[in-house]
Design a protein around this motif. Structure first.
Motif, PDB file in Angstrom:
ATOM      1  N   SER A 144       0.842  -1.189   0.000  1.00  0.00           N
ATOM      2  CA  SER A 144       0.000   0.000   0.000  1.00  0.00           C
ATOM      3  C   SER A 144       0.876   1.237   0.000  1.00  0.00           C
ATOM      4  O   SER A 144       2.020   1.209   0.448  1.00  0.00           O
ATOM      5  CB  SER A 144      -0.896  -0.014   1.239  1.00  0.00           C
ATOM      6  N   PRO A 194      -4.103  -2.373   3.898  1.00  0.00           N
ATOM      7  CA  PRO A 194      -5.150  -3.397   3.727  1.00  0.00           C
ATOM      8  C   PRO A 194      -4.625  -4.783   4.106  1.00  0.00           C
ATOM      9  O   PRO A 194      -3.447  -5.078   3.963  1.00  0.00           O
ATOM     10  CB  PRO A 194      -5.492  -3.325   2.248  1.00  0.00           C
ATOM     11  N   LEU A 226     -11.045  -9.426   2.075  1.00  0.00           N
ATOM     12  CA  LEU A 226     -10.162  -8.260   2.001  1.00  0.00           C
ATOM     13  C   LEU A 226     -10.699  -7.181   2.928  1.00  0.00           C
ATOM     14  O   LEU A 226     -11.868  -6.811   2.850  1.00  0.00           O
ATOM     15  CB  LEU A 226     -10.101  -7.741   0.564  1.00  0.00           C
ATOM     16  N   GLN A 227      -9.833  -6.698   3.794  1.00  0.00           N
ATOM     17  CA  GLN A 227     -10.211  -5.611   4.700  1.00  0.00           C
ATOM     18  C   GLN A 227      -9.355  -4.410   4.377  1.00  0.00           C
ATOM     19  O   GLN A 227      -8.136  -4.476   4.452  1.00  0.00           O
ATOM     20  CB  GLN A 227      -9.998  -6.013   6.155  1.00  0.00           C
ATOM     21  N   LYS A 228      -9.997  -3.274   4.040  1.00  0.00           N
ATOM     22  CA  LYS A 228      -9.278  -2.064   3.680  1.00  0.00           C
ATOM     23  C   LYS A 228      -9.015  -1.218   4.888  1.00  0.00           C
ATOM     24  O   LYS A 228      -9.682  -1.212   5.854  1.00  0.00           O
ATOM     25  CB  LYS A 228     -10.063  -1.258   2.649  1.00  0.00           C
ATOM     26  N   SER A 244      -1.749  -5.509  -4.506  1.00  0.00           N
ATOM     27  CA  SER A 244      -2.425  -4.336  -3.956  1.00  0.00           C
ATOM     28  C   SER A 244      -3.925  -4.607  -3.945  1.00  0.00           C
ATOM     29  O   SER A 244      -4.388  -5.623  -4.484  1.00  0.00           O
ATOM     30  CB  SER A 244      -2.117  -3.106  -4.805  1.00  0.00           C
ATOM     31  N   VAL A 245      -4.667  -3.697  -3.356  1.00  0.00           N
ATOM     32  CA  VAL A 245      -6.121  -3.839  -3.321  1.00  0.00           C
ATOM     33  C   VAL A 245      -6.671  -3.938  -4.737  1.00  0.00           C
ATOM     34  O   VAL A 245      -7.608  -4.684  -5.006  1.00  0.00           O
ATOM     35  CB  VAL A 245      -6.757  -2.642  -2.561  1.00  0.00           C
ATOM     36  N   ASN A 295      -2.960   2.967   6.875  1.00  0.00           N
ATOM     37  CA  ASN A 295      -4.172   2.193   6.569  1.00  0.00           C
ATOM     38  C   ASN A 295      -3.823   1.058   5.611  1.00  0.00           C
ATOM     39  O   ASN A 295      -4.284   1.029   4.487  1.00  0.00           O
ATOM     40  CB  ASN A 295      -5.243   3.091   5.949  1.00  0.00           C
TER      41      ASN A 295
END
Length: 161
Positions: A73, A80, A159-161, A118-119, A78
């Motif tokens: 990230s 993820p 997936l947790q952001k 990545s997300v 923050n």
């Protein structure tokens, strides 16, 4: 009476010839049938494999314990996190023992691949399959120095952001 015996001998001789002729014709048709089966055009099958029973390939499934991995990230604040469970499969009969013995290498390979995602890229698909599965498979095979992993199945992903 002599004529009768000669006539009976001719009849017996004729019936023997008829039986022998019938057997020859029967053997001829059987030979043609067997020859057609053996020499028929079958491109992907060897001659010997037509007569030997096929050994079925046994697929070994090896479920891996849950992974909890930070994704790459821009911001460290923050970051993820992905939670995933995988099952790897192999056609090698000794794979289960190898996976168990080299579990640290297997888990490290999975973590390395997933942590570099990545997300935006973790859910990339092509033709209905996650692209990450092929990357995980290649990385595990590299780590084990053998093409032992046949497929990777993602059995759970969050997936947790």
């Amino acid at each position: 009476m002599a004529q009768k015996n000669e006539a009976e001998k001719k009849i017996k001789k004729g019936s023997k010839l008829l039986i022998v002729g019938g057997l020859v014709v029967l053997l001829l048709f059987a030979g043609i049938g067997i020859g057609g089966f053996v020499f028929a055009s079958q491109e992907d099958e060897s001659f010997v494999s037509r007569f030997t029973p096929e050994a079925e390939a046994v697929e070994i499934s090896f479920p891996l314990e849950e992974f909890l991995i930070n994704l790459s990230s821009e911001s460290e604040r923050n970051q993820p996190v992905v939670r995933m469970e995988l099952t790897i499969t192999s056609l090698n009969e000794e794979a289960e023992e190898l996976f168990g013995k080299e579990i640290a290498k297997v888990r490290d390979a999975v973590i390395h691949v997933v942590a570099n995602q990545s997300v935006e890229t973790i859910y990339n698909e092509e033709e209905g399959h996650f692209l990450i599965k092929n990357d995980i498979k290649k990385r595990i095979n590299q780590a084990l120095e053998d093409d032992v992993v046949e497929d990777v199945f993602i059995t759970n992903i969050l997936l947790q952001k």
